[in-house]
Write a protein that holds these residues in place. Sequence first.
Motif, PDB file in Angstrom:
ATOM      1  N   ASP A 133     -40.396 -66.193 -54.095  1.00 26.86           N
ATOM      2  CA  ASP A 133     -41.031 -66.426 -55.398  1.00 26.86           C
ATOM      3  C   ASP A 133     -41.597 -67.844 -55.522  1.00 26.86           C
ATOM      4  N   ASP A 134     -42.255 -68.277 -54.468  1.00 25.60           N
ATOM      5  CA  ASP A 134     -42.861 -69.623 -54.450  1.00 25.60           C
ATOM      6  C   ASP A 134     -41.851 -70.713 -54.802  1.00 25.60           C
ATOM      7  N   GLY A 135     -40.593 -70.486 -54.439  1.00 23.87           N
ATOM      8  CA  GLY A 135     -39.562 -71.498 -54.648  1.00 23.87           C
ATOM      9  C   GLY A 135     -38.838 -71.370 -55.983  1.00 23.87           C
ATOM     10  N   GLN A 136     -39.205 -70.362 -56.773  1.00 20.84           N
ATOM     11  CA  GLN A 136     -38.563 -70.198 -58.094  1.00 20.84           C
ATOM     12  C   GLN A 136     -37.148 -69.616 -57.975  1.00 20.84           C
ATOM     13  N   THR A 137     -36.842 -69.033 -56.819  1.00 12.68           N
ATOM     14  CA  THR A 137     -35.505 -68.476 -56.592  1.00 12.68           C
ATOM     15  C   THR A 137     -34.801 -69.351 -55.553  1.00 12.68           C
ATOM     16  N   PRO A 138     -33.949 -70.280 -55.997  1.00 12.78           N
ATOM     17  CA  PRO A 138     -33.342 -71.221 -55.046  1.00 12.78           C
ATOM     18  C   PRO A 138     -32.370 -70.507 -54.098  1.00 12.78           C
ATOM     19  N   ALA A 139     -32.418 -70.913 -52.840  1.00 15.61           N
ATOM     20  CA  ALA A 139     -31.518 -70.318 -51.847  1.00 15.61           C
ATOM     21  C   ALA A 139     -30.054 -70.552 -52.241  1.00 15.61           C
ATOM     22  N   ALA A 140     -29.789 -71.670 -52.887  1.00 13.23           N
ATOM     23  CA  ALA A 140     -28.402 -71.993 -53.248  1.00 13.23           C
ATOM     24  C   ALA A 140     -27.801 -70.998 -54.232  1.00 13.23           C
ATOM     25  N   ASN A 141     -28.650 -70.180 -54.893  1.00 13.93           N
ATOM     26  CA  ASN A 141     -28.138 -69.196 -55.859  1.00 13.93           C
ATOM     27  C   ASN A 141     -27.519 -67.978 -55.191  1.00 13.93           C
ATOM     28  N   GLY A 142     -27.660 -67.860 -53.859  1.00 12.57           N
ATOM     29  CA  GLY A 142     -27.035 -66.753 -53.145  1.00 12.57           C
ATOM     30  C   GLY A 142     -27.978 -65.595 -52.913  1.00 12.57           C
TER      31      GLY A 142
ATOM     32  N   PRO B  42     -29.336 -60.407 -48.287  1.00 10.90           N
ATOM     33  CA  PRO B  42     -28.170 -61.240 -47.944  1.00 10.90           C
ATOM     34  C   PRO B  42     -28.611 -62.547 -47.296  1.00 10.90           C
ATOM     35  N   GLN B  43     -27.671 -63.460 -47.191  1.00  6.50           N
ATOM     36  CA  GLN B  43     -28.028 -64.760 -46.617  1.00  6.50           C
ATOM     37  C   GLN B  43     -27.255 -65.053 -45.338  1.00  6.50           C
ATOM     38  N   LEU B  44     -27.843 -65.935 -44.542  1.00  2.28           N
ATOM     39  CA  LEU B  44     -27.165 -66.477 -43.361  1.00  2.28           C
ATOM     40  C   LEU B  44     -26.974 -67.954 -43.637  1.00  2.28           C
ATOM     41  N   ASP B  45     -25.736 -68.414 -43.481  1.00  2.02           N
ATOM     42  CA  ASP B  45     -25.422 -69.797 -43.821  1.00  2.02           C
ATOM     43  C   ASP B  45     -24.884 -70.503 -42.587  1.00  2.02           C
ATOM     44  N   ARG B  46     -25.631 -71.464 -42.115  1.00  4.17           N
ATOM     45  CA  ARG B  46     -25.233 -72.183 -40.897  1.00  4.17           C
ATOM     46  C   ARG B  46     -23.889 -72.881 -41.074  1.00  4.17           C
ATOM     47  N   THR B  47     -23.633 -73.382 -42.278  1.00  2.00           N
ATOM     48  CA  THR B  47     -22.415 -74.168 -42.483  1.00  2.00           C
ATOM     49  C   THR B  47     -21.172 -73.275 -42.541  1.00  2.00           C
TER      50      THR B  47
ATOM     51  N   ARG C  71     -21.124 -69.696 -41.197  1.00  2.00           N
ATOM     52  CA  ARG C  71     -21.026 -68.873 -39.976  1.00  2.00           C
ATOM     53  C   ARG C  71     -22.107 -69.321 -38.990  1.00  2.00           C
ATOM     54  N   PRO C  72     -21.850 -70.462 -38.301  1.00  2.00           N
ATOM     55  CA  PRO C  72     -22.884 -71.056 -37.446  1.00  2.00           C
ATOM     56  C   PRO C  72     -23.345 -70.150 -36.304  1.00  2.00           C
ATOM     57  N   ARG C  73     -22.414 -69.387 -35.710  1.00  2.00           N
ATOM     58  CA  ARG C  73     -22.818 -68.557 -34.578  1.00  2.00           C
ATOM     59  C   ARG C  73     -23.691 -67.391 -35.037  1.00  2.00           C
ATOM     60  N   GLN C  74     -23.330 -66.798 -36.163  1.00  2.00           N
ATOM     61  CA  GLN C  74     -24.129 -65.684 -36.707  1.00  2.00           C
ATOM     62  C   GLN C  74     -25.546 -66.175 -37.046  1.00  2.00           C
ATOM     63  N   TRP C  75     -25.612 -67.373 -37.650  1.00  2.00           N
ATOM     64  CA  TRP C  75     -26.902 -67.980 -38.020  1.00  2.00           C
ATOM     65  C   TRP C  75     -27.747 -68.214 -36.772  1.00  2.00           C
TER      66      TRP C  75
ATOM     67  N   LEU D  53     -29.671 -72.444 -44.856  1.00  2.00           N
ATOM     68  CA  LEU D  53     -29.473 -71.249 -45.677  1.00  2.00           C
ATOM     69  C   LEU D  53     -30.778 -70.462 -45.741  1.00  2.00           C
ATOM     70  N   VAL D  54     -30.756 -69.249 -45.194  1.00  5.43           N
ATOM     71  CA  VAL D  54     -31.961 -68.405 -45.208  1.00  5.43           C
ATOM     72  C   VAL D  54     -31.567 -66.993 -45.651  1.00  5.43           C
ATOM     73  N   TRP D  55     -32.563 -66.228 -46.064  1.00  3.73           N
ATOM     74  CA  TRP D  55     -32.323 -64.824 -46.396  1.00  3.73           C
ATOM     75  C   TRP D  55     -32.657 -63.949 -45.194  1.00  3.73           C
ATOM     76  N   TRP D  56     -31.871 -62.893 -45.024  1.00  3.25           N
ATOM     77  CA  TRP D  56     -32.142 -61.877 -44.015  1.00  3.25           C
ATOM     78  C   TRP D  56     -33.090 -60.861 -44.669  1.00  3.25           C
ATOM     79  N   PRO D  57     -34.145 -60.416 -43.964  1.00  2.00           N
ATOM     80  CA  PRO D  57     -35.193 -59.641 -44.644  1.00  2.00           C
ATOM     81  C   PRO D  57     -34.872 -58.174 -44.952  1.00  2.00           C
ATOM     82  N   ASP D  58     -33.683 -57.685 -44.593  1.00 11.71           N
ATOM     83  CA  ASP D  58     -33.322 -56.300 -44.954  1.00 11.71           C
ATOM     84  C   ASP D  58     -32.372 -56.321 -46.146  1.00 11.71           C
TER      85      ASP D  58
END
Length: 301
Positions: free
Chosen positions: A86-95, A59-64, A66-70, A46-51
């Motif tokens: 934010d040095d990890g203060q904003t968890p990726a799991a929050n969307g 927005p996020q890209l989620d391998r689980t 949409r694997p091809r998009q990721w 799970l990563v964020w797209w920088p735009d």
Amino acid sequence: MSTDPGYWRHACARSIDTYAPGYFHQRPWLREDFLATPREQFVPDLVWWPDARDDGLYPQLDRTVRPRQWLEAVYRPLAALITQMDDGQTPAANGPASGTFTSSISCPSIVVDMLHHLDPQPGENVLEIGAGTGYSAALLARRLGPRRLVTMEIDAALAQEAAQRLLRLDPALEVLVVTGDGELGYPPRAPYDRIVSTAAVRTIPPAWLHQVRHGGTILTPIDTPYGHDALLTLTCDGAGSATGHLIKPVAFMKLRGQRHQPPWKNLGWPKELPVADAPPWKHHRVTAGPTGQRIYVHRAR
Ligand SMILES: C[S@@+](CC[C@H](N)C(=O)[O-])C[C@H]1O[C@@H](n2cnc3c(N)ncnc32)[C@H](O)[C@@H]1O
């Protein structure tokens, strides 16, 4: 479209082949190492797209999901993916979220171009600052060989993940991942043939100048008054001083201890900058040493 990482890795390499100068040109080992290193193993699911979207959230890209998009995003030559906010203060799991980017996997093209300019040689002793995901360390370690690379990461959780990924990739490489402030360098393994930073400086850390051998190299992004960073190469004298020049514009996160922006004149930049008609990057000469750093524009006559 393929879900085979090798397909995307080769496609990415072919795109990078079209960029010049730098990159893979004159560095066949780099192209081979790039093709042999599974970048997808270094990218979190799970990563964020920088735009940002229209609502200001990234927005996020989620391998689980949409694997091809990721996978396609992982191998976009010019796309960095955000792995921490934010040095990890904003968890990726929050969307999707807004926040400050504090770690990323740099885009394939800049990782390759930095290694081109660093030009590491097999067997050299190298210190990397900013392990992040561990991907650039993996490419570097392949080139250097076993036990030749130390990579530092200030964020303990990121450092741990990077160490695990590097171990999984090839335990024989024995990359030393150190959790700590890279501005201080890592004295136990100094002197280094090269120090490379994947976080931008505003002030070249004195420790780096003291930990590189005579004739060794520092390669780092440095903030500039032109609205972005520039890649800086320095040749060290082994006694705490170095000289070099800027290479090209780049964009990086700043070292954690250098996020604050002091006035340019306190950073050794000239009072009057030719911003409207910026001279070529290589004409920006840089000196650094015990009395501080100085950046000046050398005009050929
Ligand atoms: C652009 S990312 C690194 C990308 C990484 N090389 C990769 O391949 O994934 C920059 C990294 O530098 C780290 N960093 C920032 N300041 C640091 C410091 N003072 N010492 C060590 N690491 C630092 C950040 O936590 C972040 O992970």
